[in-house]
Design a protein around this motif. Structure first.
Motif, PDB file in Angstrom:
ATOM      1  N   GLY A  99       0.818  -1.205   0.000  1.00 63.19           N
ATOM      2  CA  GLY A  99       0.000   0.000   0.000  1.00 63.19           C
ATOM      3  C   GLY A  99       0.852   1.256   0.000  1.00 63.19           C
ATOM      4  N   CYS A 100       1.917   1.243   0.779  1.00 62.69           N
ATOM      5  CA  CYS A 100       2.822   2.396   0.827  1.00 62.69           C
ATOM      6  C   CYS A 100       3.496   2.639  -0.522  1.00 62.69           C
ATOM      7  N   MET A 101       3.700   1.573  -1.280  1.00 61.55           N
ATOM      8  CA  MET A 101       4.335   1.683  -2.598  1.00 61.55           C
ATOM      9  C   MET A 101       3.334   2.064  -3.686  1.00 61.55           C
ATOM     10  N   GLY A 102       2.061   2.166  -3.348  1.00 63.00           N
ATOM     11  CA  GLY A 102       1.051   2.467  -4.351  1.00 63.00           C
ATOM     12  C   GLY A 102       0.552   1.234  -5.082  1.00 63.00           C
ATOM     13  N   MET A 103       0.962   0.071  -4.624  1.00 60.91           N
ATOM     14  CA  MET A 103       0.547  -1.188  -5.254  1.00 60.91           C
ATOM     15  C   MET A 103      -0.725  -1.661  -4.542  1.00 60.91           C
ATOM     16  N   VAL A 104      -1.832  -0.939  -4.772  1.00 63.93           N
ATOM     17  CA  VAL A 104      -3.034  -1.110  -3.966  1.00 63.93           C
ATOM     18  C   VAL A 104      -3.702  -2.463  -4.168  1.00 63.93           C
ATOM     19  N   ARG A 105      -3.657  -2.988  -5.386  1.00 71.42           N
ATOM     20  CA  ARG A 105      -4.274  -4.298  -5.609  1.00 71.42           C
ATOM     21  C   ARG A 105      -3.504  -5.392  -4.868  1.00 71.42           C
ATOM     22  N   ASP A 106      -2.173  -5.271  -4.874  1.00 73.13           N
ATOM     23  CA  ASP A 106      -1.375  -6.227  -4.101  1.00 73.13           C
ATOM     24  C   ASP A 106      -1.663  -6.077  -2.614  1.00 73.13           C
ATOM     25  N   ALA A 107      -1.802  -4.820  -2.167  1.00 72.82           N
ATOM     26  CA  ALA A 107      -2.125  -4.575  -0.758  1.00 72.82           C
ATOM     27  C   ALA A 107      -3.430  -5.286  -0.381  1.00 72.82           C
ATOM     28  N   GLN A 108      -4.420  -5.150  -1.248  1.00 70.80           N
ATOM     29  CA  GLN A 108      -5.709  -5.813  -0.997  1.00 70.80           C
ATOM     30  C   GLN A 108      -5.548  -7.334  -0.998  1.00 70.80           C
ATOM     31  N   LYS A 109      -4.805  -7.837  -1.975  1.00 69.06           N
ATOM     32  CA  LYS A 109      -4.624  -9.293  -2.097  1.00 69.06           C
ATOM     33  C   LYS A 109      -3.980  -9.877  -0.843  1.00 69.06           C
ATOM     34  N   TYR A 110      -2.903  -9.237  -0.359  1.00 67.13           N
ATOM     35  CA  TYR A 110      -2.197  -9.775   0.805  1.00 67.13           C
ATOM     36  C   TYR A 110      -3.003  -9.566   2.092  1.00 67.13           C
ATOM     37  N   ALA A 111      -3.756  -8.476   2.160  1.00 70.82           N
ATOM     38  CA  ALA A 111      -4.621  -8.268   3.330  1.00 70.82           C
ATOM     39  C   ALA A 111      -5.680  -9.372   3.409  1.00 70.82           C
ATOM     40  N   GLU A 112      -6.256  -9.725   2.263  1.00 73.22           N
ATOM     41  CA  GLU A 112      -7.253 -10.807   2.230  1.00 73.22           C
ATOM     42  C   GLU A 112      -6.608 -12.143   2.586  1.00 73.22           C
TER      43      GLU A 112
END
Length: 507
Positions: A99-112
């Motif tokens: 998320g900090c890197m702006g990779m929001v889809r990855d942030a969502q994927k790893y959070a899930e």
């Protein structure tokens, strides 16, 4: 048998180079005391010594993330995740740094993924917030695609390996990256540097020239060629490359910083100052490296106060740099005969095949304005080949605090105090008095093996001076003169001369 026992004892004196667990625990203690600067320093060292410990890499990644060094943090946390993909903490922090890197889809994927692993875990609430944020914002901008992410991870991994001196592993990572992405020029530049650090200069230069053929005007390649020419003392090539660099006017910050830092390293301080200062004036926040080069360029361009102020900023960022200013121990009008300010002489001594020459070289290093440059060079310091005493000498040059409750370290410190007394007596080290110091390091190495206690520092310094100068001109050298010079009795001087004679290499 006794000599073997003493040799084994001496070679085991490496307590000042602990393992990764030691530094990891020190980092945790520093964090408990809210000493975050110390925690970062210790955790960085732990990661260097334990590059395959997922837990260490994870904690170091969190510290880098808190320092807003997101690319470094991403590589560290991703590596920890690769080593232990079933560890929920790694998955959550990979979501956060993405998320900090702006990779929001990855942030969502790893959070899930984290919530699937630990729906009621410690970070469950934060993971849900990440998911909600992505969904609420309905972010349309595409994050870094998988290919860009792969490039980033590989380049950061190679950078960290190079920082840790693991050049073979870095070369392997970069060669695989280039094979996959043949026009990724930063990878070529870093690969060239890795080859150079492995003493394969021709291979490094061939790669850089390839970059310049296929990516005309690549500033990083020109800068790297200049650095290689500087270290190889190739004055002709260096002169030509400097002329090229003087004609370049980079617009973007990355190239401007690379140009300024390179010019400062090779001694073109005024032009380096121009570029680095322009970045500061226009609001460049910078990092520790920026202020290191700005301080050096400013000071040696005649802007001493600005250089000192920049160094203060650096020390605030990295307290370990306190007392390591590159201009310390250098007078404005430096004595050209002073060996402690003769870079090539110091490197020659440190690179000698003789241990006592290397010990002398490290003592010179402790006094030298070139200390930071020499220590930073990956090919000069070869820790693996040094004896226990040599490692102590290197630690002394680096300002290590010794444990004088340890008898060996106590004796070593006192032996170095004798060298300091000699330095105080001679004021500087010239070609004429270099052999006085070399004589002392021959004596002290042998005395340390014999567990000699070095009780009277002043008397030992007087004895060494008397012994040295009496061999040069025995008719005019008297014990009375050196006893008076050092404020001791002639009987005391005689006593210590007789003790040191036992350690002359007659055998």
């Amino acid at each position: 048998m006794e000599n073997q026992r003493q040799k084994e004892k001496l070679n085991n004196v490496v307590s000042f180079i602990p393992n990764g667990d030691y530094y990891f625990n020190k980092a945790l203690k520093a964090m408990d005391k809210d000493q975050m600067d110390k925690a970062y320093k210790y955790m960085k060292r732990a990661a260097e010594l334990s590059p395959d410990d997922a837990h260490v890499l994870m904690q170091f990644g969190i510290l880098e993330m808190e320092a807003q060094n997101f690319e470094k943090a991403y590589e560290l946390i991703h590596t920890a995740y690769s080593l232990e993909p079933s560890e929920p903490e790694h998955v959550f922090f990979l979501a956060e740094v993405s998320g900090c890197m702006g990779m929001v889809r990855d942030a969502q994927k790893y959070a899930e993924m984290y919530l699937e692993m630990e729906p009621d875990g410690m970070y469950a609430e934060e993971a849900e917030e990440i998911i909600e944020f992505v969904q609420f914002e309905d972010i349309e901008n595409e994050p870094l695609d998988e290919e860009d992410s792969e490039k980033l991870i590989a380049q950061e991994k190679a950078r960290r390996l190079m920082e840790n001196g693991q050049f073979n592993q870095a070369i392997e990572v970069l060669e695989q990256l280039i094979e996959q992405f043949p026009d990724l020029w930063p990878a070529y530049n870093n690969l060239a540097l890795a080859y150079f650090y492995m003493e394969e200069a021709e291979q490094a230069k061939a790669l850089l020239h390839q970059v310049l053929r296929e990516n005309l005007g690549n500033l990083h390649a020109i800068c790297n060629l200049a650095v290689i020419a500087y270290y190889e003392k190739d004055e002709q090539d260096l002169s030509q490359l400097v002329e090229m660099l003087k004609k370049i006017n980079p617009y973007d910050w990355e190239n401007r910083y690379k140009l300024g830092a390179t010019l400062a390293l090779i001694g073109e301080y005024e032009l380096a100052y121009k570029w680095l200062q322009s970045m500061k004036r226009k609001g460049f926040a910078g990092d520790a490296g920026f202020y290191f080069w700005l301080a050096q360029a400013a000071y040696f361009s005649g802007y001493a106060e600005e250089g000192k102020q920049a160094w203060k900023v650096l020390v605030n960022m990295d307290p370990s740099k306190d007392g390591l200013e590159p201009w310390l121990d250098v007078e404005v009008e430096a004595d050209r005969e002073s060996l402690e300010n003769n870079r090539d002489y110091i490197i020659e001594k440190i690179s000698s095949e003789y241990s006592t020459h290397r010990m002398f070289g490290f003592f010179l290093l402790s006094k030298s304005a070139y200390k930071q440059e020499i220590i930073a060079h990956p090919k000069i310091i070869e820790l693996a080949k040094y004896s226990g005493v040599e490692k102590l000498c290197l630690a002394y040059a680096l300002g290590h605090q010794f444990d004088e409750s340890n008898e060996m370290e106590k004796h070593f410190v006192r032996s170095m105090q004798v060298a300091e007394e000699l330095y105080k007596s001679t004021s500087t080290i010239t070609l004429e008095v270099q052999y006085l110091f070399q004589m002392w390091f021959v004596l002290s190495e042998r005395a340390l093996k014999d567990e000699y206690p070095f009780k009277n520092i002043t008397a030992l310094a007087a004895a060494v001076e008397y012994m040295f100068f009496s061999t040069i001109n025995s008719n005019k050298v008297t014990k009375k003169h050196y006893a008076q010079k050092f404020g001791i009795s002639t009987a005391t001087l005689t006593k210590y001369v007789e003790e040191l004679i036992e350690y002359l290499p007659f055998d």
